[in-house]
Each structure stands twice: as structure tokens, then as C-alpha cells.
Design an enzyme around this catalytic site. Structure first.
Site, short mmCIF file in Angstrom:
data_model
loop_
_atom_site.label_atom_id
_atom_site.label_comp_id
_atom_site.label_asym_id
_atom_site.label_seq_id
_atom_site.Cartn_x
_atom_site.Cartn_y
_atom_site.Cartn_z
CB VAL A 71 -0.92 0.01 1.25
CG1 VAL A 71 -1.72 1.31 1.32
CG2 VAL A 71 -1.84 -1.20 1.24
CB ALA A 116 4.76 2.55 1.42
CE LYS A 117 4.53 -1.45 8.39
NZ LYS A 117 5.45 -0.62 9.19
N GLY A 118 3.78 -2.97 3.54
CA GLY A 118 3.52 -4.20 2.80
C GLY A 118 3.23 -5.34 3.75
CG ASP A 157 6.62 -4.17 9.98
OD1 ASP A 157 6.76 -3.00 10.32
OD2 ASP A 157 5.66 -4.87 10.38
#
Ligand code: NAD
Length: 442
Positions: A71, A116-118, A157
Site C-alpha cells: 500500500v 507505505a506498508k507491505g 517489519d
């Protein structure tokens, strides 16, 4: 994890991640003056949501299908930046929430990044190293042109490591030959362009934010952490480094915990001893001359500083009234729910919010990105000192703005905002003003 939280209602409040982020955002957005409603609404939503499904051949010759998310919430200040987590319960909603959090965190610390993040739905504990490598390469290749040193920059993460980042870099580099691709991902191994001070950055940042906050004089008797008692939930990368830092500065670490439970010693624990014990036994529980406590009990201990550094939604409507600390320093992301925020505020317990307290990590990631572009590697003191200044500046910005609310220069109609709300006001304003300065396209 988010999916559990989204399905769970603790009977008192809605723990859905999107509902939580909307509540936090709306509380702050009400105090952002002079912005068109449509712009504020736009800032709330992710710019782009990528969902990918792909097959991978497993070690036993079977084929498994995996789903991943990436995202990109905002790119007004520069490329989007944020970690990738591997977990069986990761959901798109949770990834959206965390991407948004990164936008505000980067804006608050004045980094030239958006958020952002995944997430990849898998159980890394059940996968071999070779399977993880194949999954990571395939996931990276599925995101082919979404990622890039000036486009979208992942980082480690939950259950991803510097090894995962090395695989992501290598895959991206193979697909985009002929360029300096090192800045495509941060949190890399030191020998592959990782940054000194990155591992310690988030824990150190929690300490720096707390020290700067205390220097403002809001906590009677304490202008620094020396002599204060600290309880830390989670003794992982963030919690253990923070424990060492607070201990070094003269604080008493009265309790720490991990997923198996916690330990308490009123006289103060030695973080090096706890670390050595955990290294041998895999948990902090059972260290000699300590009392075993539960994670719930740790949150309600009589102490000066409570530092949640494990999971989200730990301080909620059901236990916020029992928190006895004077300050909550959010090492973890989203450890305090909106209902708990209100209860803590009424009880005059200050919360140093995640987007400020744990921003040390992304700040040194930013320095890794800078070092990679100029092909340099700075030493630990250089990156740590630069990060300290950034965290101090952000704390000053938040405190000054909060004081402006207190003295009434910007008196809101309802109650005085807490530090989370003020931090979000600053971040939302910065991103909104930059959007307008660039000019809404076309
Ligand atoms: P980590 O995996 O190294 O450590 C997490 C710790 O939490 C471990 O000690 C684990 O045993 C413990 N834990 C797990 N379940 C628990 C439970 N139910 N109760 C109590 N403890 C539990 O992770 P980390 O990198 O230290 O990150 C901790 C938190 O900080 C996460 O919320 C993460 O998103 C956030 N964060 C980390 C960074 C970073 O740079 N590492 C940056 C910003 C935010």
C-alpha cells in the site's frame, strides 16, 4: 495482528484498524484550519493499494499460493517508505492503517518520504529459509515497477529481517540492471549498504523523545529519566535497546516482558543480564530473583514510564483506567486505542505517540537511503546524533504547538488536544500544504 483485532470487539470499543485510524485522523483534522474538506478526505485514503497473488514451489515439490499487499498511502514529499511484514493474520486493512501511519510519521520528522506498508500472508515459522527466499523474490518481482529508489522503498517489519531485505535488493537489482539500486530498500545488512545505528534507532529514539519531553518540565520532580522507573512490554529489538538506553541514563527498569510473560524487580533489572538469559532460554520469564507477572499486570504496574514495545491495542478501554504510569512512550505502533487515549488524557497521563516516539527507526532508514545514494557509510555516532536532533526537533514542534493550544492561541471548541492529536495536526497540515503548493493536478 490486525485481522484478530478487526474481528474482535473487546465488548467496549471497536478495534477495527480502519475505524481506529479514522477516529485518530478525524480528531486531528477538526483542528486543521482552512483546508478544503475534499483535500482532507483525500489525505485519509491510500493513494494506491496493490494486491498480488502468486504460486511458489515448496521444498516438498508441492505448490502453494500466496497473497501479498503493498500500500502506498502518499507521495507528496517524495517516494513512499515503509516496512513489509510476513504473518499468517496480516490483512489489507491493517496494512492500509500502517501505511497511513508512516505518512504522518515521515511528515512529523520532516523526512522527504510519504508512507507505505507491505504484508505477505504466510507463516514464516513454518517455512524453510529456501522457501522464504523464493517467496520473497517472487513477491518482489510481482511488485516489479511499484518499488524503486525514488518510488517506493521497503524495510523490515514483523518477521522480516535484513536477510529478507538483501533478497529484495538482489531481485530488484537483477530486474533493473545498470543502476545504483542500493537505495531501493533499507534495513539491509551492513556489508550491503545497511546503516550503522539502524538496529538501535527505534529504541534509542524512544529514549531521546522521552528525554526531550521531560526537559519541558511537565512532570514534577523529573527533568530527565535518571531515577525514574520504567516498565517495558516486549523485549525485542525496540524494547531491549530502549531498556539498555534508559538503564544507561540512570532509570530503573522495573519490568520487561515477551510473548511468554513478564518479570518484575522493584530494585531494577540489569538489561544485559535479561538479554543473556533470554538468549539462553528464549524468554525473559524465569530470571533469578525476579517475580513473574503477566503482560496485563505489566501494563498496570506502579511506575513512572510505561513503554509498550510489542503489539497494537494493548492499552484499551478495558484497562486504561488502571494504568499508573505518568507517561506512556509508544515504542510499538498503535498500542493505545482512541478510547484509552481519552481515558489517559482525563487522568493527566501523557502519551508520547508512536509517530513521534518510534520515528527513530524510519529516520535512520532515511539516512541509510542518503548514504546509499552518495556511496558512503557513516559511523554509529553520526547517524545516532543526526537522528537525536530530528527527534528533538519533532518533540519541540509538538510541544510548542500543544502549548499554543493550552494558552488559548488556538483554543479548540472542545477539550485540549493530547500529544497524538497535536502531532497529527502538524503532520496533516504539512502534507496538505505541500499538496497545495505542488498544485492539484491538472
Ligand atoms: P520484535 O519482534 O523484535 O519484538 C517484539 C517483542 O514483543 C518480542 O519480545 C515478543 O516476544 C514480544 N511479544 C510478542 N507478543 C507479545 C504479547 N502478546 N505480549 C507481550 N509481548 C509480546 O519487534 P520489534 O522490532 O521490537 O517491534 C516491536 C514493535 O515496535 C512493533 O509494534 C513494531 O511494529 C514497532 N516498531 C518497530 C520498529 C523497528 O525499527 N523495529 C519501528 C517502529 C515501530
Amino acid at each position: 495482528m490486525g485481522s484478530k483485532a478487526s474481528q474482535t470487539d473487546n465488548g467496549i470499543e471497536n478495534l477495527d484498524p480502519i475505524a481506529i485510524s479514522e477516529a485518530q485522523f478525524d480528531r486531528a483534522a477538526r483542528l486543521v484550519k482552512g483546508l478544503k474538506r475534499g483535500l482532507v478526505d483525500f489525505l485519509k485514503k491510500p493513494k494506491r493499494v496493490n494486491i498480488v497473488n502468486f504460486p511458489v514451489e515448496m521444498d516438498d515439490d508441492s505448490v502453494q499460493s500466496f497473497q501479498g499487499f503493498r500500500v502506498q498511502h502518499n507521495r507528496v514529499f517524495g517516494p513512499s517508505k515503509g516496512g513489509i511484514r510476513y504473518h499468517p493474520d496480516v490483512t489489507m486493512e491493517e496494512v492500509i492503517l500502517l501505511a497511513e501511519l508512516m505518512t504522518w510519521k515521515c511528515a512529523l520528522v520532516n523526512l522527504p518520504f510519504g508512507g507505505a506498508k507491505g504484508g505477505l500472508v504466510c507463516d514464516p515459522k513454518q517455512l524453510s529459509e529456501r522457501e522464504l527466499r523464493r517467496i520473497t523474490r517472487r513477491f518482489t518481482s510481482e511488485l516489479f515497477d511499484e518499488l524503486g529508489p525514488h518510488q517506493d522503498i521497503p524495510a523490515p517489519d514483523l518477521y522480516t529481517s535484513e536477510q529478507t531485505m538483501a533478497w529484495i535488493f538482489d531481485t530488484y537489482d537483477k530486474l533493473h540492471p545498470g543502476f545504483n539500486n542500493r537505495p531501493v530498500v533499507t534495513g539491509k545488512p551492513i556489508e550491503m549498504g545497511g546503516s550503522y545505528g539502524r538496529y538501535e534507532a527505534t529504541g534509542n529514539g524512544c529514549l531521546f523523545a522521552t528525554q526531550r519531553f521531560l526537559s519541558k518540565g511537565l512532570i514534577p520532580d523529573y527533568k530527565d529519566v535518571a531515577g525514574m522507573s520504567v516498565a517495558i512490554q516486549g523485549f525485542g529489538d525496540v524494547g531491549a535497546v530502549a531498556a539498555h538506553g534508559f538503564h544507561r541514563e540512570g532509570a530503573r527498569i522495573v519490568a520487561v516482558s515477551d510473548s511468554k510473560g513478564g518479570i518484575y524487580d522493584e530494585a531494577g533489572l540489569d538489561p544485559a543480564e535479561v538479554e543473556a538469559f533470554k538468549g539462553e532460554r528464549g524468554t525473559v520469564v524465569g530470571l533469578a530473583d525476579t517475580m513473574t507477572i503477566t503482560n496485563e499486570e505489566l501494563l498496570e504496574l506502579d511506575c513512572d514510564i510505561l513503554l509498550p514495545a510489542a503489539l497494537g491495542n494493548q492499552i484499551h478501554a478495558g484497562n486504561a483506567a488502571n494504568v499508573k504510569a505518568r507517561i506512556v512512550v509508544e515504542g510499538a505502533n498503535n498500542p493505545t486505542t482512541p478510547a484509552a487515549d481519552r481515558i489517559l488524557q482525563e487522568r493527566k497521563i501523557h502519551v508520547l505517540p508512536d509517530i513521534l516516539a518510534n520515528a527513530g527507526g524510519v529516520t535512520v532508514s532515511y539516512y541509510e537511503w542518503v548514504q546509499n545514494q552518495i556511496n558512503e557509510q557513516w559511523d554509529y555516532d553520526t547517524t545516532t546524533e543526526k537522528m537525536r536532533r530530528k527527534i528533538h526537533e519533532a518533540m519541540d514542534d509538538v510541544f510548542d504547538r500543544w502549548e499554543a493550544f493550552v494558552v488559548g492561541e488556538e483554543t479548540p471548541r472542545n477539550s485540549l488536544p493530547d500529544f497524538r492529536t497535536v502531532a497529527l495536526v502538524i503532520a496533516i497540515e504539512r502534507v496538505a500544504h505541500a499538496t497545495l503548493m505542488r498544485g492539484i493536478w491538472p
